[in-house]
Design a protein around this motif. Structure first.
Motif, PDB file in Angstrom:
ATOM      1  N   LEU A  19       3.630 -12.241  14.871  1.00  0.00           N
ATOM      2  CA  LEU A  19       2.991 -10.978  14.569  1.00  0.00           C
ATOM      3  C   LEU A  19       3.320  -9.930  15.616  1.00  0.00           C
ATOM      4  O   LEU A  19       2.464  -9.168  16.047  1.00  0.00           O
ATOM      5  N   ARG A  20       4.540  -9.900  16.073  1.00  0.00           N
ATOM      6  CA  ARG A  20       4.963  -8.881  17.014  1.00  0.00           C
ATOM      7  C   ARG A  20       5.256  -7.589  16.273  1.00  0.00           C
ATOM      8  O   ARG A  20       6.030  -7.551  15.340  1.00  0.00           O
ATOM      9  N   GLY A  21       4.607  -6.537  16.702  1.00  0.00           N
ATOM     10  CA  GLY A  21       4.773  -5.257  16.033  1.00  0.00           C
ATOM     11  C   GLY A  21       6.027  -4.549  16.505  1.00  0.00           C
ATOM     12  O   GLY A  21       6.744  -4.998  17.399  1.00  0.00           O
ATOM     13  N   PRO A  22       6.330  -3.412  15.886  1.00  0.00           N
ATOM     14  CA  PRO A  22       7.501  -2.633  16.273  1.00  0.00           C
ATOM     15  C   PRO A  22       7.304  -1.969  17.616  1.00  0.00           C
ATOM     16  O   PRO A  22       6.184  -1.883  18.120  1.00  0.00           O
ATOM     17  N   GLY A  23       8.379  -1.482  18.188  1.00  0.00           N
ATOM     18  CA  GLY A  23       8.291  -0.764  19.446  1.00  0.00           C
ATOM     19  C   GLY A  23       7.606   0.574  19.260  1.00  0.00           C
ATOM     20  O   GLY A  23       7.433   1.051  18.136  1.00  0.00           O
ATOM     21  N   PRO A  24       7.205   1.208  20.381  1.00  0.00           N
ATOM     22  CA  PRO A  24       6.493   2.487  20.289  1.00  0.00           C
ATOM     23  C   PRO A  24       7.272   3.548  19.532  1.00  0.00           C
ATOM     24  O   PRO A  24       6.686   4.423  18.907  1.00  0.00           O
ATOM     25  N   GLU A  25       8.616   3.455  19.570  1.00  0.00           N
ATOM     26  CA  GLU A  25       9.416   4.517  18.967  1.00  0.00           C
ATOM     27  C   GLU A  25       9.338   4.520  17.446  1.00  0.00           C
ATOM     28  O   GLU A  25       9.562   5.554  16.817  1.00  0.00           O
ATOM     29  N   ASN A  26       9.022   3.380  16.810  1.00  0.00           N
ATOM     30  CA  ASN A  26       8.965   3.368  15.352  1.00  0.00           C
ATOM     31  C   ASN A  26       7.642   2.845  14.814  1.00  0.00           C
ATOM     32  O   ASN A  26       7.537   2.521  13.644  1.00  0.00           O
ATOM     33  N   ALA A  27       6.613   2.775  15.678  1.00  0.00           N
ATOM     34  CA  ALA A  27       5.310   2.282  15.236  1.00  0.00           C
ATOM     35  C   ALA A  27       4.698   3.207  14.199  1.00  0.00           C
ATOM     36  O   ALA A  27       4.158   2.747  13.183  1.00  0.00           O
ATOM     37  N   ALA A  28       4.753   4.510  14.428  1.00  0.00           N
ATOM     38  CA  ALA A  28       4.161   5.457  13.486  1.00  0.00           C
ATOM     39  C   ALA A  28       4.820   5.351  12.120  1.00  0.00           C
ATOM     40  O   ALA A  28       4.147   5.390  11.081  1.00  0.00           O
ATOM     41  N   GLU A  29       6.132   5.191  12.120  1.00  0.00           N
ATOM     42  CA  GLU A  29       6.854   5.054  10.856  1.00  0.00           C
ATOM     43  C   GLU A  29       6.465   3.768  10.145  1.00  0.00           C
ATOM     44  O   GLU A  29       6.321   3.744   8.913  1.00  0.00           O
ATOM     45  N   ALA A  30       6.259   2.692  10.900  1.00  0.00           N
ATOM     46  CA  ALA A  30       5.869   1.417  10.303  1.00  0.00           C
ATOM     47  C   ALA A  30       4.481   1.513   9.674  1.00  0.00           C
ATOM     48  O   ALA A  30       4.247   0.996   8.580  1.00  0.00           O
ATOM     49  N   TRP A  31       3.540   2.163  10.371  1.00  0.00           N
ATOM     50  CA  TRP A  31       2.207   2.359   9.814  1.00  0.00           C
ATOM     51  C   TRP A  31       2.270   3.186   8.527  1.00  0.00           C
ATOM     52  O   TRP A  31       1.607   2.867   7.537  1.00  0.00           O
ATOM     53  N   GLN A  32       3.068   4.248   8.553  1.00  0.00           N
ATOM     54  CA  GLN A  32       3.179   5.118   7.385  1.00  0.00           C
ATOM     55  C   GLN A  32       3.773   4.372   6.198  1.00  0.00           C
ATOM     56  O   GLN A  32       3.318   4.519   5.056  1.00  0.00           O
ATOM     57  N   SER A  33       4.781   3.555   6.470  1.00  0.00           N
ATOM     58  CA  SER A  33       5.417   2.786   5.403  1.00  0.00           C
ATOM     59  C   SER A  33       4.440   1.776   4.796  1.00  0.00           C
ATOM     60  O   SER A  33       4.373   1.608   3.578  1.00  0.00           O
ATOM     61  N   LEU A  34       3.664   1.110   5.653  1.00  0.00           N
ATOM     62  CA  LEU A  34       2.690   0.135   5.168  1.00  0.00           C
ATOM     63  C   LEU A  34       1.603   0.818   4.344  1.00  0.00           C
ATOM     64  O   LEU A  34       1.211   0.309   3.283  1.00  0.00           O
ATOM     65  N   GLN A  35       1.119   1.946   4.801  1.00  0.00           N
ATOM     66  CA  GLN A  35       0.078   2.655   4.055  1.00  0.00           C
ATOM     67  C   GLN A  35       0.597   3.096   2.689  1.00  0.00           C
ATOM     68  O   GLN A  35      -0.142   3.039   1.694  1.00  0.00           O
ATOM     69  N   HIS A  36       1.849   3.500   2.620  1.00  0.00           N
ATOM     70  CA  HIS A  36       2.431   3.879   1.328  1.00  0.00           C
ATOM     71  C   HIS A  36       2.525   2.666   0.405  1.00  0.00           C
ATOM     72  O   HIS A  36       2.231   2.766  -0.801  1.00  0.00           O
ATOM     73  N   SER A  37       2.896   1.522   0.966  1.00  0.00           N
ATOM     74  CA  SER A  37       2.991   0.300   0.161  1.00  0.00           C
ATOM     75  C   SER A  37       1.646  -0.071  -0.431  1.00  0.00           C
ATOM     76  O   SER A  37       1.545  -0.522  -1.580  1.00  0.00           O
ATOM     77  N   VAL A  38       0.583   0.098   0.363  1.00  0.00           N
ATOM     78  CA  VAL A  38      -0.759  -0.180  -0.132  1.00  0.00           C
ATOM     79  C   VAL A  38      -1.135   0.807  -1.239  1.00  0.00           C
ATOM     80  O   VAL A  38      -1.686   0.428  -2.277  1.00  0.00           O
ATOM     81  N   ALA A  39      -0.811   2.083  -1.033  1.00  0.00           N
ATOM     82  CA  ALA A  39      -1.213   3.116  -1.983  1.00  0.00           C
ATOM     83  C   ALA A  39      -0.603   2.916  -3.369  1.00  0.00           C
ATOM     84  O   ALA A  39      -1.223   3.269  -4.382  1.00  0.00           O
ATOM     85  N   VAL A  40       0.599   2.350  -3.429  1.00  0.00           N
ATOM     86  CA  VAL A  40       1.279   2.190  -4.721  1.00  0.00           C
ATOM     87  C   VAL A  40       1.193   0.762  -5.247  1.00  0.00           C
ATOM     88  O   VAL A  40       1.784   0.438  -6.279  1.00  0.00           O
ATOM     89  N   CYS A  41       0.434  -0.101  -4.550  1.00  0.00           N
ATOM     90  CA  CYS A  41       0.373  -1.513  -4.931  1.00  0.00           C
ATOM     91  C   CYS A  41      -0.269  -1.685  -6.301  1.00  0.00           C
ATOM     92  O   CYS A  41      -1.297  -1.080  -6.616  1.00  0.00           O
ATOM     93  N   ARG A  42       0.350  -2.567  -7.118  1.00  0.00           N
ATOM     94  CA  ARG A  42      -0.201  -2.936  -8.421  1.00  0.00           C
ATOM     95  C   ARG A  42      -0.113  -4.458  -8.597  1.00  0.00           C
ATOM     96  O   ARG A  42       0.151  -4.966  -9.692  1.00  0.00           O
ATOM     97  N   ALA A  43      -0.370  -5.169  -7.493  1.00  0.00           N
ATOM     98  CA  ALA A  43      -0.198  -6.618  -7.499  1.00  0.00           C
ATOM     99  C   ALA A  43      -1.338  -7.353  -8.198  1.00  0.00           C
ATOM    100  O   ALA A  43      -1.192  -8.523  -8.532  1.00  0.00           O
ATOM    101  N   CYS A  44      -2.471  -6.704  -8.399  1.00  0.00           N
ATOM    102  CA  CYS A  44      -3.576  -7.347  -9.104  1.00  0.00           C
ATOM    103  C   CYS A  44      -4.261  -6.320  -9.992  1.00  0.00           C
ATOM    104  O   CYS A  44      -3.968  -5.123  -9.942  1.00  0.00           O
ATOM    105  N   ALA A  45      -5.210  -6.763 -10.784  1.00  0.00           N
ATOM    106  CA  ALA A  45      -5.849  -5.914 -11.781  1.00  0.00           C
ATOM    107  C   ALA A  45      -6.742  -4.842 -11.175  1.00  0.00           C
ATOM    108  O   ALA A  45      -7.133  -3.894 -11.870  1.00  0.00           O
ATOM    109  N   LEU A  46      -7.064  -4.940  -9.890  1.00  0.00           N
ATOM    110  CA  LEU A  46      -7.936  -3.932  -9.285  1.00  0.00           C
ATOM    111  C   LEU A  46      -7.291  -2.547  -9.260  1.00  0.00           C
ATOM    112  O   LEU A  46      -7.996  -1.540  -9.133  1.00  0.00           O
ATOM    113  N   CYS A  47      -5.975  -2.500  -9.370  1.00  0.00           N
ATOM    114  CA  CYS A  47      -5.304  -1.206  -9.385  1.00  0.00           C
ATOM    115  C   CYS A  47      -5.705  -0.376 -10.602  1.00  0.00           C
ATOM    116  O   CYS A  47      -5.589   0.856 -10.591  1.00  0.00           O
ATOM    117  N   GLU A  48      -6.191  -1.037 -11.646  1.00  0.00           N
ATOM    118  CA  GLU A  48      -6.559  -0.339 -12.873  1.00  0.00           C
ATOM    119  C   GLU A  48      -7.930   0.329 -12.777  1.00  0.00           C
ATOM    120  O   GLU A  48      -8.224   1.261 -13.537  1.00  0.00           O
TER     121      GLU A  48
END
Length: 288
Positions: A97-126
């Protein structure tokens, strides 16, 4: 934080605080240390009545809570050092569980939040209004993990808001933490209909998102807030009464179980136990 402010926080949680009518002779005592009348300590009824000059606070020391004496052998597998197998669900090691370096941490957080926002892996998205990613300091050493968003969280897109969130804020302040100093997330990123308990497939669908949040944050301590979160994170069906007051491991990270503020709103007499849980969590953190 001064002593008067700490006293207000404890009173907001309806926890009895006892202080001496005269300046105490011994400093460094927690407000819940003694409840006997023999030493002259009297209950505080109003803030104006309180002599808080000697009121101590667990920022430099905390008293651990002893594990329940009736714990059975079946609990052994949950104890410290027994959950280090990386194959255990949700228990990857910190090397994994080693995270990214400081230089790309913000980008990693943003990418993960976007993945959550568009997730449709279960019926709760409906049925969701929006996803509830998480909130707080992304350099926090404390991470709180709750169960799932409720109605207010679903509307506002932030975990632990409303009356339960206000009580959680007071619980944090009682051990010297501001909401802005910690990171708060839920196992589920979408609200289950009618606030029902999460289903196994829903927890599984959000599992990688939560693991990635832990990876990016790299906290020093985890708090499992409430029974549902604790049982899922520890893969157990033990009741919360059997899980509290002990230190566990999620991978290489210490984990402590605490009461959910929504439960405390329904059962205010349990707030004293919640205060014990917070003291224990603080003692674990101080020992790291």
């Amino acid at each position: 934080m001064d002593a008067a402010a700490r006293l207000r926080y404890l009173q907001a949680m309806d926890i009895d605080v006892w202080v001496a009518r005269h300046p105490p002779g011994v400093c460094g005592r927690l407000p819940s240390d003694d409840f006997a009348d023999a030493d002259g300590r009297q209950p505080v009824t109003t803030l104006a009545d309180a002599d808080v000059s000697g009121l101590a606070y667990p920022q430099t020391s905390a008293l651990p809570v002893n594990p329940s004496p009736d714990a059975e052998a079946a609990d052994e597998r949950l104890e410290l050092g027994q959950a280090e197998d990386a194959d255990h669900d949700g228990c990857a090691s910190t090397q994994e569980l080693r995270g990214p370096g400081p230089e790309n941490a913000a980008e990693a957080w943003q990418s993960l939040q976007h993945s959550v926002a568009v997730c449709r892996a279960c019926a709760l998205c409906e049925t969701r209004t929006q996803t509830v990613f998480g909130v707080g300091n992304k350099q926090a050493t404390w991470m709180l993990i709750g169960e799932a968003p409720g109605q207010n969280e679903d509307l506002q897109g932030e975990p632990f808001v409303g009356k339960a969130g206000q009580l959680l804020n007071e619980m944090l302040k009682a051990i010297g933490l501001q909401r802005e100093q910690v990171y708060i997330a839920n196992m589920l990123k979408c609200r289950p209909p009618n606030n029902r308990d999460p289903q196994a497939e829903e927890v599984a669908a959000c599992h990688d998102f939560l693991q990635r949040q832990i990876q990016l944050l790299q906290p020093k301590i985890l708090l499992a807030v409430g029974r549902i979160a604790a049982q899922n994170l520890l893969d157990t069906q033990q009741p919360l009464s059997r899980l509290r007051g002990k230190q566990y491991r999620l991978g290489d990270l210490p984990l402590v179980v605490v009461h959910h503020p929504a439960y405390l709103l329904r059962s205010p007499l349990e707030k004293a136990k919640a205060w014990e849980d917070l003291q224990f969590a603080w003692s674990v953190y101080q020992s790291l």
